[in-house]
Design a protein around this motif. Sequence first.
Motif, PDB file in Angstrom:
ATOM      1  N   VAL A   1      44.722  35.282  66.467  1.00 52.61           N
ATOM      2  CA  VAL A   1      44.808  36.487  65.951  1.00 52.61           C
ATOM      3  C   VAL A   1      45.570  36.636  64.537  1.00 52.61           C
ATOM      4  N   MET A   2      46.765  36.222  64.485  1.00 56.26           N
ATOM      5  CA  MET A   2      47.545  36.151  63.392  1.00 56.26           C
ATOM      6  C   MET A   2      46.952  35.190  62.081  1.00 56.26           C
ATOM      7  N   LEU A   3      46.180  34.177  62.552  1.00 55.27           N
ATOM      8  CA  LEU A   3      45.482  33.308  61.750  1.00 55.27           C
ATOM      9  C   LEU A   3      44.358  34.326  61.036  1.00 55.27           C
ATOM     10  N   ALA A   4      43.792  34.781  61.764  1.00 50.66           N
ATOM     11  CA  ALA A   4      42.555  35.470  61.258  1.00 50.66           C
ATOM     12  C   ALA A   4      43.024  36.601  60.364  1.00 50.66           C
ATOM     13  N   ALA A   5      44.171  37.322  60.648  1.00 51.18           N
ATOM     14  CA  ALA A   5      44.862  38.244  59.684  1.00 51.18           C
ATOM     15  C   ALA A   5      45.280  37.784  58.518  1.00 51.18           C
ATOM     16  N   ALA A   6      45.754  36.583  58.497  1.00 49.26           N
ATOM     17  CA  ALA A   6      46.131  35.724  57.321  1.00 49.26           C
ATOM     18  C   ALA A   6      45.295  35.245  56.342  1.00 49.26           C
ATOM     19  N   VAL A   7      44.153  34.818  57.140  1.00 43.36           N
ATOM     20  CA  VAL A   7      42.972  34.439  56.392  1.00 43.36           C
ATOM     21  C   VAL A   7      42.335  35.683  55.573  1.00 43.36           C
ATOM     22  N   VAL A   8      42.103  36.734  56.363  1.00 37.74           N
ATOM     23  CA  VAL A   8      41.536  38.119  55.792  1.00 37.74           C
ATOM     24  C   VAL A   8      42.430  38.541  54.584  1.00 37.74           C
ATOM     25  N   LEU A   9      43.822  38.469  54.741  1.00 34.27           N
ATOM     26  CA  LEU A   9      44.593  39.173  53.815  1.00 34.27           C
ATOM     27  C   LEU A   9      44.921  38.176  52.473  1.00 34.27           C
ATOM     28  N   ASN A  10      44.809  36.978  52.626  1.00 37.08           N
ATOM     29  CA  ASN A  10      45.093  36.077  51.597  1.00 37.08           C
ATOM     30  C   ASN A  10      43.776  35.864  50.718  1.00 37.08           C
ATOM     31  N   PHE A  11      42.569  35.362  51.383  1.00 35.63           N
ATOM     32  CA  PHE A  11      41.362  35.805  50.695  1.00 35.63           C
ATOM     33  C   PHE A  11      40.868  37.116  50.100  1.00 35.63           C
ATOM     34  N   GLY A  12      41.128  38.041  51.056  1.00 41.16           N
ATOM     35  CA  GLY A  12      41.057  39.290  50.554  1.00 41.16           C
ATOM     36  C   GLY A  12      41.670  39.765  49.190  1.00 41.16           C
ATOM     37  N   LEU A  13      43.067  39.531  49.305  1.00 36.86           N
ATOM     38  CA  LEU A  13      43.807  39.560  47.823  1.00 36.86           C
ATOM     39  C   LEU A  13      43.154  38.790  46.750  1.00 36.86           C
ATOM     40  N   CYS A  14      42.868  37.689  46.962  1.00 35.49           N
ATOM     41  CA  CYS A  14      42.234  36.688  45.913  1.00 35.49           C
ATOM     42  C   CYS A  14      40.855  37.543  45.353  1.00 35.49           C
ATOM     43  N   GLY A  15      40.241  37.922  46.274  1.00 35.63           N
ATOM     44  CA  GLY A  15      38.921  38.343  46.003  1.00 35.63           C
ATOM     45  C   GLY A  15      38.947  39.664  45.238  1.00 35.63           C
ATOM     46  N   LEU A  16      40.027  40.618  45.855  1.00 39.26           N
ATOM     47  CA  LEU A  16      40.222  41.957  45.256  1.00 39.26           C
ATOM     48  C   LEU A  16      40.840  41.785  43.790  1.00 39.26           C
ATOM     49  N   ALA A  17      41.767  40.672  43.785  1.00 32.25           N
ATOM     50  CA  ALA A  17      42.430  40.950  42.301  1.00 32.25           C
ATOM     51  C   ALA A  17      41.332  40.237  41.196  1.00 32.25           C
ATOM     52  N   THR A  18      40.271  39.281  41.674  1.00 27.79           N
ATOM     53  CA  THR A  18      39.200  38.997  40.895  1.00 27.79           C
ATOM     54  C   THR A  18      38.205  39.803  40.606  1.00 27.79           C
ATOM     55  N   VAL A  19      37.943  40.658  41.278  1.00 28.05           N
ATOM     56  CA  VAL A  19      37.109  41.962  40.949  1.00 28.05           C
ATOM     57  C   VAL A  19      37.761  43.118  40.355  1.00 28.05           C
ATOM     58  N   THR A  20      38.933  43.142  40.478  1.00 29.74           N
ATOM     59  CA  THR A  20      39.796  44.232  39.932  1.00 29.74           C
ATOM     60  C   THR A  20      39.909  43.880  38.361  1.00 29.74           C
ATOM     61  N   PHE A  21      40.173  42.844  38.082  1.00 26.72           N
ATOM     62  CA  PHE A  21      40.461  42.262  36.626  1.00 26.72           C
ATOM     63  C   PHE A  21      39.218  41.436  36.246  1.00 26.72           C
ATOM     64  N   ALA A  22      38.215  41.638  36.719  1.00 30.03           N
ATOM     65  CA  ALA A  22      36.826  40.990  36.241  1.00 30.03           C
ATOM     66  C   ALA A  22      36.474  41.105  34.662  1.00 30.03           C
ATOM     67  N   ARG A  23      36.779  42.375  34.139  1.00 28.84           N
ATOM     68  CA  ARG A  23      36.408  42.556  32.811  1.00 28.84           C
ATOM     69  C   ARG A  23      37.342  41.676  31.634  1.00 28.84           C
ATOM     70  N   LEU A  24      38.332  41.030  32.345  1.00 28.85           N
ATOM     71  CA  LEU A  24      39.087  39.710  31.642  1.00 28.85           C
ATOM     72  C   LEU A  24      38.602  38.710  31.476  1.00 28.85           C
ATOM     73  N   GLY A  25      37.361  38.577  32.248  1.00 32.42           N
ATOM     74  CA  GLY A  25      36.799  37.182  32.142  1.00 32.42           C
ATOM     75  C   GLY A  25      37.158  36.450  33.522  1.00 32.42           C
ATOM     76  N   LEU A  26      36.201  35.486  33.434  1.00 27.86           N
ATOM     77  CA  LEU A  26      36.302  34.607  34.815  1.00 27.86           C
ATOM     78  C   LEU A  26      37.482  33.785  34.903  1.00 27.86           C
ATOM     79  N   GLN A  27      37.981  33.031  33.880  1.00 28.91           N
ATOM     80  CA  GLN A  27      39.172  32.277  33.962  1.00 28.91           C
ATOM     81  C   GLN A  27      40.381  33.145  34.306  1.00 28.91           C
ATOM     82  N   THR A  28      40.483  34.179  33.516  1.00 27.99           N
ATOM     83  CA  THR A  28      41.685  35.152  33.837  1.00 27.99           C
ATOM     84  C   THR A  28      41.527  35.889  35.195  1.00 27.99           C
ATOM     85  N   ALA A  29      40.486  36.357  35.547  1.00 21.38           N
ATOM     86  CA  ALA A  29      40.469  37.336  36.708  1.00 21.38           C
ATOM     87  C   ALA A  29      40.619  36.210  37.745  1.00 21.38           C
ATOM     88  N   GLY A  30      40.009  34.892  37.748  1.00 22.51           N
ATOM     89  CA  GLY A  30      40.190  33.980  38.737  1.00 22.51           C
ATOM     90  C   GLY A  30      41.800  33.580  39.009  1.00 22.51           C
TER      91      GLY A  30
END
Length: 316
Positions: free
Chosen positions: A226-255
């Motif tokens: 259960v904790m592993l599932a939560a960790a995966v969702v949180l870590n990958f979710g933050l990565c995706g959230l930040a990439t989308v949030t800063f998408a206007r800065l370009g792929l390299q910067t947002a990624g």
Amino acid sequence: MYVGRILSTLGGQGPILLVISLCAGLLISPFARFGYGLLPFSAFLLTLGSFLTAGLAPSEGSVRLPLIGLVLGWVGLVLPLAAAMLLSFVPLDPALRAGVLLSLLAPPVGSAAAIAGMLGLRPRLALVVSIALTLVTPISIPCFATMLGLGIAFDMSGLAIRLFSIIGAAGLVAFLAIRFHRHLSLVLPDQSAATGIAVIGLIIVGLATSQGIRAQWTSNALRFDVMLAAAVVLNFGLCGLATVTFARLGLQTAGTIGLVSGNRNVTLVWAAAGFGLPSLAEGYVAACVIPVLALPLIVKLCLGLPSFSRFIPQSE
């Protein structure tokens, strides 16, 4: 010549090697013990590899102060405080809440620049952010922990000395290596070879941390899953959230912002707390190691999808 080729190969295959190292440690106990014995040396390799990767990286444009300030504020302040606010409305075990928040208080991994190099992102931006947040960790983690009422004591004085020593030594060696690069071309032929140095450190981490992961899973498999599932969702979710949030800065910067948002140095927090972490919090922090090591491979695969790239502007 052969050393340089081996390092370049390691750098090019880094994302898959990290996953393989974790699996090898989980399946073969002697590998895990071997990695654990080398764990202190891995921090130096990770930091050195990141410095060298950033130093040998192709020009990525200037890393301007407003951008650095924006990313530092996002990773170091916005994400942990937003998580603390959200978790205050969730009926969660206090120990598990502490583990989740501690994982977000951790700075980006020391190998962030090297991982950015593997993924074709911005190593220099990743380096500045990871080093800056790591250097303030001896102050920021205890202050945040007290403010958020985590009830965990930290011995940061000894850790601070080790952090400054590792970063200082790695920075000096990297400076000299780049300064006299033409004399080291057989050992350090390109950026991939520099990344390969960090990959060796990450392989050690993968092997070493598998020992703690196995222990947590053996003690209570369902809880750890259960904790592993939560960790995966949180870590990958933050990565995706930040990439989308800063998408206007370009792929390299947002990624890159996504990378440093989700890929946190949870083992540093673990070390800082010593034996002071509650069992549940320790289990969650151990679970976080798995998505941290898997994240580069996942991001690499996603960046290779044409459908993914169309969502992010390519220009900087």
